[in-house]
Enzyme design. Structure first.
Site, PDB file in Angstrom:
ATOM      1  N   HIS A  62       0.846  -1.173   0.052  1.00  0.00           N
ATOM      2  CA  HIS A  62       0.085   0.008  -0.096  1.00  0.00           C
ATOM      3  C   HIS A  62       0.800   1.277   0.084  1.00  0.00           C
ATOM      4  CE1 HIS A  62      -2.442  -2.907   2.636  1.00  0.00           C
ATOM      5  NE2 HIS A  62      -2.952  -2.862   1.260  1.00  0.00           N
ATOM      6  N   HIS A  64       0.833   4.718   1.704  1.00  0.00           N
ATOM      7  CA  HIS A  64       0.548   5.466   2.992  1.00  0.00           C
ATOM      8  C   HIS A  64       0.687   6.750   3.049  1.00  0.00           C
ATOM      9  CE1 HIS A  64      -0.030   1.832   5.935  1.00  0.00           C
ATOM     10  NE2 HIS A  64       0.013   1.425   4.741  1.00  0.00           N
ATOM     11  N   HIS A  79      -3.509   4.212   4.962  1.00  0.00           N
ATOM     12  CA  HIS A  79      -3.413   4.585   3.620  1.00  0.00           C
ATOM     13  C   HIS A  79      -3.788   5.682   2.901  1.00  0.00           C
ATOM     14  CE1 HIS A  79      -4.567  -0.194   3.476  1.00  0.00           C
ATOM     15  NE2 HIS A  79      -3.622   0.034   4.253  1.00  0.00           N
ATOM     16  N   HIS A  87     -11.712   0.743   1.842  1.00  0.00           N
ATOM     17  CA  HIS A  87     -10.670   0.156   1.532  1.00  0.00           C
ATOM     18  C   HIS A  87     -11.092  -0.867   0.308  1.00  0.00           C
ATOM     19  CE1 HIS A  87      -6.867  -2.310   1.236  1.00  0.00           C
ATOM     20  NE2 HIS A  87      -7.506  -3.207   1.414  1.00  0.00           N
ATOM     21  N   HIS A  96      -9.299   3.191  -1.778  1.00  0.00           N
ATOM     22  CA  HIS A  96      -8.300   4.329  -1.487  1.00  0.00           C
ATOM     23  C   HIS A  96      -7.031   4.217  -2.513  1.00  0.00           C
ATOM     24  CE1 HIS A  96      -8.527   2.498   2.821  1.00  0.00           C
ATOM     25  NE2 HIS A  96      -9.422   3.034   2.522  1.00  0.00           N
ATOM     26  N   ASP A  99      -4.570   1.848  -2.527  1.00  0.00           N
ATOM     27  CA  ASP A  99      -4.589   0.453  -2.382  1.00  0.00           C
ATOM     28  C   ASP A  99      -4.261  -0.308  -3.529  1.00  0.00           C
ATOM     29  OD1 ASP A  99      -5.946   0.784  -0.047  1.00  0.00           O
ATOM     30  OD2 ASP A  99      -8.069   0.531  -0.840  1.00  0.00           O
ATOM     31  N   HIS A 136       3.049  -5.515   4.011  1.00  0.00           N
ATOM     32  CA  HIS A 136       2.638  -5.858   5.583  1.00  0.00           C
ATOM     33  C   HIS A 136       2.684  -7.402   5.547  1.00  0.00           C
ATOM     34  CE1 HIS A 136       0.014  -2.551   6.457  1.00  0.00           C
ATOM     35  NE2 HIS A 136       0.120  -2.318   5.422  1.00  0.00           N
ATOM     36  N   ARG A 159       3.150  -4.048   9.864  1.00  0.00           N
ATOM     37  CA  ARG A 159       3.805  -3.458   8.941  1.00  0.00           C
ATOM     38  C   ARG A 159       5.224  -4.093   9.146  1.00  0.00           C
ATOM     39  NH1 ARG A 159       1.567   2.794   9.539  1.00  0.00           N
ATOM     40  NH2 ARG A 159      -0.658   2.006   9.790  1.00  0.00           N
TER      41      ARG A 159
END
Length: 200
Positions: A62, A64, A79, A87, A96, A99, A136, A159
């Site tokens: 993702h 961020h 995000h 999401h 997002h 995403d 992640h 994370r």
């Protein structure tokens, strides 16, 4: 001669502006690291990368909102979601901006990938430069799961790697930096790239 250098310099800056990179470093006791490149094309932004140290399988990937690593990957915020929507998968009608789905690591703990995204950008409202990439521990469920955080994070877990997205000005340093304050720095970065035969 000077005018020729000026034209070359302007062309170099224009070229550098549509490319960005991020160097991923480990977090939460992981061994994750690697490089991801972003290039604007006529089909959106091409995302190419190679990440090592990932357990075999799918991992949430993702953009961020904050380019802040002062507290590791924690300080990158949530995000990138300027429209404040739920999401979703990269190809979902609602998602997002940040995403980007999953990357998949093989038996050697390497995820090598190349795909296009038509939502993120390297300028304008959906500009990702100066923000961060976060990887992640678990798969992104694309907002389709039953977990409490499916509609916010894809229930993607811890994370385990992150980095700040910037335009490259030193391809030999293993890091990326935001360029914009120095024309010379931008030109130097491109010169290094050309002389070493290295692409972004």
């Amino acid at each position: 001669m000077l005018s020729g250098l000026l034209v070359l310099g302007l062309a170099a800056i224009a070229s550098a502006e549509n490319r960005a990179s991020v160097y991923i470093t480990p977090f939460n006791k992981s061994t994750v690291e690697g490089l991801v490149n972003f290039t604007e094309t006529s089909d959106g932004v091409l995302i190419e990368g190679r990440i090592t140290g990932l357990p075999k399988g799918s991992h949430g990937f993702h953009i961020h909102v904050y380019g802040d690593l002062s507290d590791g990957c924690v300080s990158t915020g949530g995000h990138f979601n300027p429209k404040n929507v739920s999401h979703g998968a990269p190809n979902a009608s609602e998602r997002h901006v940040g995403d980007l789905g999953n990357i998949i690591a093989d038996d050697t703990e390497v995820a090598a990938f190349s795909f296009n995204d038509t939502i993120i950008a390297l300028s304008g409202e959906n500009n990702i430069i100066g923000r961060s990439v976060v990887i992640h521990s678990d798969p992104d469920d694309m907002g389709l799961g039953n977990a409490n955080d499916s509609k916010t994070t894809g229930h993607a877990g811890l994370r385990i790697g992150c980095g700040v997205i910037g335009t490259k000005n030193d391809l030999n340093s293993g890091t990326n930096n935001l360029v914009g304050t120095s024309t010379f720095t931008a030109l130097l970065g491109l010169t290094i790239a050309v002389s070493n035969g290295v692409g972004f």
